[in-house]
Enzyme design. Structure first.
Site, mmCIF file in Angstrom:
data_model
loop_
_atom_site.group_PDB
_atom_site.id
_atom_site.type_symbol
_atom_site.label_atom_id
_atom_site.label_comp_id
_atom_site.label_asym_id
_atom_site.label_seq_id
_atom_site.Cartn_x
_atom_site.Cartn_y
_atom_site.Cartn_z
ATOM 1 N N GLU A 169 77.882 -11.123 -17.861
ATOM 2 C CA GLU A 169 79.163 -11.822 -18.021
ATOM 3 C C GLU A 169 80.085 -11.288 -16.929
ATOM 4 O OE1 GLU A 169 79.672 -14.222 -19.909
ATOM 5 O OE2 GLU A 169 78.205 -14.108 -21.539
ATOM 6 N N CYS B 43 88.732 -12.612 -18.114
ATOM 7 C CA CYS B 43 87.733 -13.269 -17.272
ATOM 8 C C CYS B 43 87.923 -14.775 -17.297
ATOM 9 C CB CYS B 43 86.324 -12.887 -17.705
ATOM 10 S SG CYS B 43 86.011 -13.114 -19.462
#
Length: 506
Positions: A260, A294
């Site tokens: 990720e 993010c």
């Protein structure tokens, strides 16, 4: 609140959460709060040999835990969820202190932990395999799912507890043990999570020792986790640079990776967009968590017909947004994590200016803390997508660009390395469906009339391209934490071969 009070409150919270004082005093790793820049604790780190020993113990725990029925494993996660409900206020406050998140976001992160526990409890009775049609009479073919082994978790500072829970809850119900290497910037919250987990284990009463462990250390300790042969899966959250190192190391020993990584996320505002809705989503997506998600909105393409309507309102929001300590005020924007983040932001803004960017905000904000880094979120009007716009800067910078043709906007939207989250604001069904189609957004998350941030745990979370391709949390992300076996049972008296192969022997 003075700095001594922050440190004292931190110690009090750690004590309430059950963290032994010996773990965060007299050690060789300092923990700081971005709220004031002051030191909170000195944690004891593990050596490489100690880390290897901990992984060996985790493997032994896995070999016991995999034999526990999955619904029973789910009971441990249910108890973890209960303990998190009890600890929500204290753990959320600790997140605010150590990561600099505003109160609602600190609490919201713990709520994510609770939600994924609820999801995983249900999942513990739904680890389904398939029954598959077979061409051979008198046979049955099926697939079964089994526990994988020790699951390594590497987390980043910006979601110091939620990301652990996404992985831990699923890994545990799937029959695995877990070893967690938290960010060096947020180790105290990791110790708190382990203490909360230990409370759940004590209530459960039948879990093997060392089912969950925390590795406190620097990058070298993370490398031990990545390289260890008894760790078949590492879920790593962080920068694309980190992923370029972790991914090949895991591939070299044929281990699995859930990566990720970065997200240079974009939104498109179309002519028919509800501008009130778009404004709120853009403001939170771009300025929330001080731009340190993010999924933060970093690029915005606005149609020329609504550009002059939206931009003044957006500028007003940027100029009026409240900035300040998440511990003392109701401000919506807290601090950057450290000086390096501030320097990176200033470098990106200088590059944007060189490419013709017109900057609103972006300067350091005086919050009364000389050693902390508060900034005014930056709104940058760009003539085109160039320079730093093409790269992710982990700070509150939103690049705004005008477009006239939808296909061009979509092409620019996809013309970056990362592919995590995306959004479009439109009331035109064709535009919305095109954005979600095979030749639309190339991101793992594509939203219509909501922003890029705020994903729910029910859907698999992750992205494509330089974001790494990993998926965590909901949907069928659980399959990454298990191994699949295809089984065929012959209940006939004959032995037919597949594909009609003949191999007769006397």
């Amino acid at each position: 609140m003075n700095n001594m009070t922050v440190a004292k409150e931190t110690r009090d919270l750690l004590s309430k959460l059950g963290v032994a004082e010996s773990l965060y005093t007299g050690g060789n790793m300092a923990s700081y709060t971005p709220v004031t820049g002051e030191k909170l604790a000195d944690l004891k780190t593990v050596t490489a040999d100690e880390a290897k020993s901990m992984i060996d113990k985790a493997d032994a725990a896995f070999r016991e835990w995999r034999l526990v029925p999955a619904p029973k494993r789910g009971e441990l996660v249910r108890l973890l969820g209960e303990e998190l409900r009890t600890a929500k206020a204290d753990l959320g406050r600790l997140v605010s202190i150590e990561a600099g998140k505003i109160t609602s976001e600190g609490l919201g992160e713990v709520q994510e932990m609770i939600d994924i526990c609820d999801f995983a409890v249900g999942l513990s009775r739904q680890l389904y395999g398939l029954t598959i049609a077979t061409e051979r009479p008198g046979h049955r073919m099926m697939e079964t799912w089994h526990a994988l082994g020790v699951v390594g978790i590497i987390s980043a500072f910006n979601f110091p507890v939620a990301v652990w829970s996404w992985n831990a809850a699923l890994a545990l119900v799937c029959g695995n043990s877990i070893v967690w290497k938290p960010s060096e910037k947020t180790p105290l919250t990791a110790l708190a999570c382990q203490a909360i987990f230990d409370k759940a284990v004590k209530r459960f009463g039948e879990a093997p020792q060392n089912l969950s462990q925390v590795l406190i250390g620097d990058r070298a300790i993370g490398e031990v986790l990545v390289d260890h042969h008894l760790v078949p899966l590492v879920s790593a959250t962080g920068s694309t640079r980190m992923g370029r190192d972790v991914g090949p190391r895991l591939a070299k020993r044929f281990a699995r990776a859930i990566l990720e990584l970065g997200g240079n996320n974009a939104g498109i505002v179309c002519p028919s967009a509800d501008l009130d809705m778009a404004l709120r989503a853009i403001a939170f997506g771009a300025m929330g968590t001080a731009g340190q998600r993010c999924t933060t909105l970093r690029r915005l393409f606005v149609h020329e017909s609504v550009y002059d309507k939206l931009l003044p309102r957006l500028k007003k929001a940027y100029e009026s947004v409240s900035i300040g300590s998440p511990l003392e005020t109701s401000a919506l924007v807290g601090p950057l994590i450290d000086k390096a983040a501030f320097d990176g932001m200033q470098k990106a803004l200088a590059g944007a200016k060189e490419h013709g960017g017109k900057i609103t905000g972006g300067d350091r904000f005086d919050a009364g803390q000389a050693n902390a880094y508060y900034v005014r979120p930056a709104l940058v009007e760009m003539p085109e997508q160039a320079g730093p716009v093409l790269e992710e800067t982990f700070a509150p910078i939103l690049y705004v660009m005008k477009y006239s043709d939808f296909d061009d906007a979509l092409s620019d939207h996809n013309a970056v390395g990362a592919g995590l989250s995306s959004s479009i604001f439109t009331l035109d069904l064709r535009e919305a469906e095109r954005f979600l189609s095979a030749d639309g957004s190339d991101c793992g998350i594509a939203n219509v009339n909501i922003g890029t941030s705020g994903a729910e745990i029910g859907g698999a979370f992750g992205g494509e391209k330089e974001t790494g391709g990993g998926r965590e949390s909901g949907s069928d992300a659980w399959k990454a934490y298990m191994r699949r076996a295809t089984n065929t049972v012959n209940y006939s008296r004959a032995l037919p071969l597949a594909q009609g192969v003949s191999f007769d022997i006397e």
